[in-house]
Write a protein that holds these residues in place. Structure first.
Motif, PDB file in Angstrom:
ATOM      1  N   ARG A  87     -53.542  76.367  32.399  1.00  0.00           N
ATOM      2  CA  ARG A  87     -53.168  75.583  33.589  1.00  0.00           C
ATOM      3  C   ARG A  87     -54.045  74.347  33.716  1.00  0.00           C
ATOM      4  O   ARG A  87     -53.575  73.284  34.096  1.00  0.00           O
ATOM      5  CB  ARG A  87     -53.223  76.457  34.837  1.00  0.00           C
ATOM      6  N   SER A  92     -47.561  74.573  33.466  1.00  0.00           N
ATOM      7  CA  SER A  92     -47.230  74.932  34.844  1.00  0.00           C
ATOM      8  C   SER A  92     -47.196  76.450  35.015  1.00  0.00           C
ATOM      9  O   SER A  92     -47.040  77.207  34.059  1.00  0.00           O
ATOM     10  CB  SER A  92     -45.869  74.351  35.234  1.00  0.00           C
ATOM     11  N   GLU A 262     -50.592  77.858  54.847  1.00  0.00           N
ATOM     12  CA  GLU A 262     -50.492  76.430  54.558  1.00  0.00           C
ATOM     13  C   GLU A 262     -49.282  75.852  55.295  1.00  0.00           C
ATOM     14  O   GLU A 262     -49.280  74.690  55.697  1.00  0.00           O
ATOM     15  CB  GLU A 262     -50.349  76.197  53.042  1.00  0.00           C
ATOM     16  N   CYS A 286     -56.043  78.004  48.016  1.00  0.00           N
ATOM     17  CA  CYS A 286     -55.457  76.737  48.464  1.00  0.00           C
ATOM     18  C   CYS A 286     -55.914  75.586  47.562  1.00  0.00           C
ATOM     19  O   CYS A 286     -55.118  74.775  47.092  1.00  0.00           O
ATOM     20  CB  CYS A 286     -55.858  76.498  49.920  1.00  0.00           C
ATOM     21  N   VAL A 287     -57.209  75.555  47.279  1.00  0.00           N
ATOM     22  CA  VAL A 287     -57.765  74.474  46.461  1.00  0.00           C
ATOM     23  C   VAL A 287     -57.329  74.637  45.008  1.00  0.00           C
ATOM     24  O   VAL A 287     -56.910  73.672  44.359  1.00  0.00           O
ATOM     25  CB  VAL A 287     -59.302  74.456  46.576  1.00  0.00           C
ATOM     26  N   GLN A 288     -57.416  75.870  44.495  1.00  0.00           N
ATOM     27  CA  GLN A 288     -57.098  76.062  43.078  1.00  0.00           C
ATOM     28  C   GLN A 288     -55.635  75.744  42.771  1.00  0.00           C
ATOM     29  O   GLN A 288     -55.324  75.201  41.722  1.00  0.00           O
ATOM     30  CB  GLN A 288     -57.419  77.501  42.656  1.00  0.00           C
ATOM     31  N   ARG A 290     -53.929  73.646  44.446  1.00  0.00           N
ATOM     32  CA  ARG A 290     -53.735  72.259  44.914  1.00  0.00           C
ATOM     33  C   ARG A 290     -52.653  72.175  45.988  1.00  0.00           C
ATOM     34  O   ARG A 290     -51.774  71.314  45.950  1.00  0.00           O
ATOM     35  CB  ARG A 290     -53.404  71.343  43.729  1.00  0.00           C
ATOM     36  N   LEU A 291     -52.725  73.099  46.939  1.00  0.00           N
ATOM     37  CA  LEU A 291     -51.783  73.116  48.056  1.00  0.00           C
ATOM     38  C   LEU A 291     -52.328  72.250  49.181  1.00  0.00           C
ATOM     39  O   LEU A 291     -53.543  72.050  49.282  1.00  0.00           O
ATOM     40  CB  LEU A 291     -51.608  74.551  48.563  1.00  0.00           C
ATOM     41  N   SER A 316     -54.974  83.380  41.178  1.00  0.00           N
ATOM     42  CA  SER A 316     -55.220  82.133  41.906  1.00  0.00           C
ATOM     43  C   SER A 316     -56.609  82.024  42.515  1.00  0.00           C
ATOM     44  O   SER A 316     -56.953  80.974  43.073  1.00  0.00           O
ATOM     45  CB  SER A 316     -54.180  81.972  43.019  1.00  0.00           C
ATOM     46  N   HIS A 332     -62.976  71.480  53.015  1.00  0.00           N
ATOM     47  CA  HIS A 332     -61.598  71.195  52.605  1.00  0.00           C
ATOM     48  C   HIS A 332     -60.581  71.503  53.692  1.00  0.00           C
ATOM     49  O   HIS A 332     -59.555  70.837  53.795  1.00  0.00           O
ATOM     50  CB  HIS A 332     -61.261  71.992  51.340  1.00  0.00           C
TER      51      HIS A 332
END
Ligand SMILES: [Zn+2]
Length: 399
Positions: A87, A92, A262, A286-288, A290-291, A316, A332
């Motif tokens: 990834r 993807s 989110e 969320c960060v990993q 990229r949301l 994730s 973040h």
């Protein structure tokens, strides 16, 4: 049982709701008896004639409640470091899933592993979590995806002791559809029927992954309503990718927590606030992935309370560190330092289904962390460094 007196703390962060803010007590001492806090206050106010007591010097540490991970998946076989690398190189998630990767590969590895192998892998993860200060962890099944397999994982979670981390077992049979081609309706019926019947006495809560590409709101309702009828608490993975209304459903059922968020509507935020359902935010995932971050300002204005979780899982969020989550949540997601602290202590305990934890006051479990720090803000501020000096569980000091 040994009575212990911890003295010499520079500050104790009690997280006691009866005190303002984080409930900080300066130059405090804590008396522990039968695994519970028997006295806590300024050292100068220690009552005389305590009798025989084993004394421990905190050496000027910052003392906090043992940290509470409000959302974790610690029990699985294998790992997916190879997928992480792919990834990072631009492949993807969908391409990986089509090639047999993603959750299907963790399900295959979990099914193939013996009880001993699964428990050894989880034990290593719990040791890392504890080294970062965690003493309570909400712990989900979800990598077997059959009635017998999920109940096997639940028994392993319920029987896991001796790690210095109290696990709160959650049944997550509805994590994904099983890869074996069983019909959707039949699997949902199994989750709502025999799986929940078998979970009584083992699970504290039942969880559903209600999102695009996972379970629908109607399926989540079928499973969570059955859980409530069986006397189990409920929670959901809600709105990580799309808002299907799961947060409102959990609130309607008086559930512990809706997690991720989110994507969530103002109406459902208000329902959660009214019902006392906690918003558990999973900053690492969320960060990993990229949301976009959850709408923290909107949730706060609606009156919601925040918890944090590592979301420890092989896909994730492969992390056991709550201090790292505190850093991500403050930098973040936009949480304040106070919200981040309550989110890994008192509010997290509510979300996890062990409300007696996460606070230092008379009668509470004597789960403590001694940090090499002066102020609570230093823990998220000094990210990536482990400032934990030692951890106590049930009144017993450990590393
Ligand atoms: Zn999760």
């Amino acid at each position: 049982m040994t009575r212990r007196l911890l003295r010499g703390a520079a500050r104790v962060v009690t997280c006691d709701p009866a005190l303002p803010g984080l409930g900080v007590v300066e130059r405090a001492a804590i008396l522990v008896e039968h695994g519970r806090i028997a006295w806590l206050g300024a050292e100068q106010d220690l009552p005389a004639g305590l009798g025989p007591v084993e004394e421990h010097d905190a050496n000027g540490a910052l003392v906090t409640p043992g940290l509470v991970d409000a959302h974790a998946h610690p029990l699985f076989g294998g790992d997916r470091a190879d997928e992480f690398a792919q990834r990072a190189a631009g492949v993807s998630y969908r391409e990986l899933a089509d090639a047999g990767g993603g959750i299907a590969s963790s399900v295959a590895a979990t099914r193939a592993a013996s009880d001993e192998e699964l428990c050894a892998a989880m034990g290593a993860r719990l040791a890392r979590a504890r080294a970062w200060g965690t003493t309570t962890m909400e712990a989900k099944t979800g990598y077997a995806l059959s009635v017998a397999g999920e109940l096997r994982l639940l028994r392993l979670l319920a029987g896991a002791t001796g790690h210095g981390v109290t696990l709160v077992p959650t049944l997550l049979g509805a994590h994904a559809l099983p890869p074996d081609g069983e019909s959707r309706a039949a699997y949902v019926a199994a989750c709502a029927g025999p799986m929940i019947d078998g979970a009584r006495g083992l699970a504290v809560a039942v969880d559903v992954y209600c999102d695009e590409g996972a379970f629908t709101l109607a399926e989540a309702r079928q499973i969570l309503a059955a859980a409530r009828a069986a006397g189990l608490a409920v929670r959901a993975h809600a709105g990580q990718f799309a808002d299907l209304g799961a947060a409102g459903l959990v609130a309607e059922l008086g559930g512990l927590s809706a997690d991720h968020l989110e994507q969530v509507s103002l109406a459902d935020a208000r329902r959660m606030a009214d019902a006392g359902t906690v918003c558990t935010l999973l900053a690492g995932a969320c960060v990993q992935l990229r949301l976009p971050p959850p709408p923290v300002a909107m949730l706060r204005a609606a009156g919601c309370a925040f918890a944090l979780g590592t979301d420890l899982n092989p896909g994730s969020s492969m992390s056991e560190s709550l201090p790292l989550q505190m850093w991500l949540a403050t930098t973040h997601l936009g949480l304040t330092v106070e919200e981040a602290w309550l989110g890994v202590t008192r509010i997290a305990a509510r979300a996890a289904g062990r409300p007696e934890a996460g606070v230092l006051r008379i009668g509470a479990p004597a789960d403590l962390v001694l940090f090499a720090a002066d102020a609570p803000a230093e823990i998220p501020y000094h990210y990536g460094a482990n400032l934990v000096r030692s951890v106590w569980s049930d009144g017993a000091p450990g590393r």
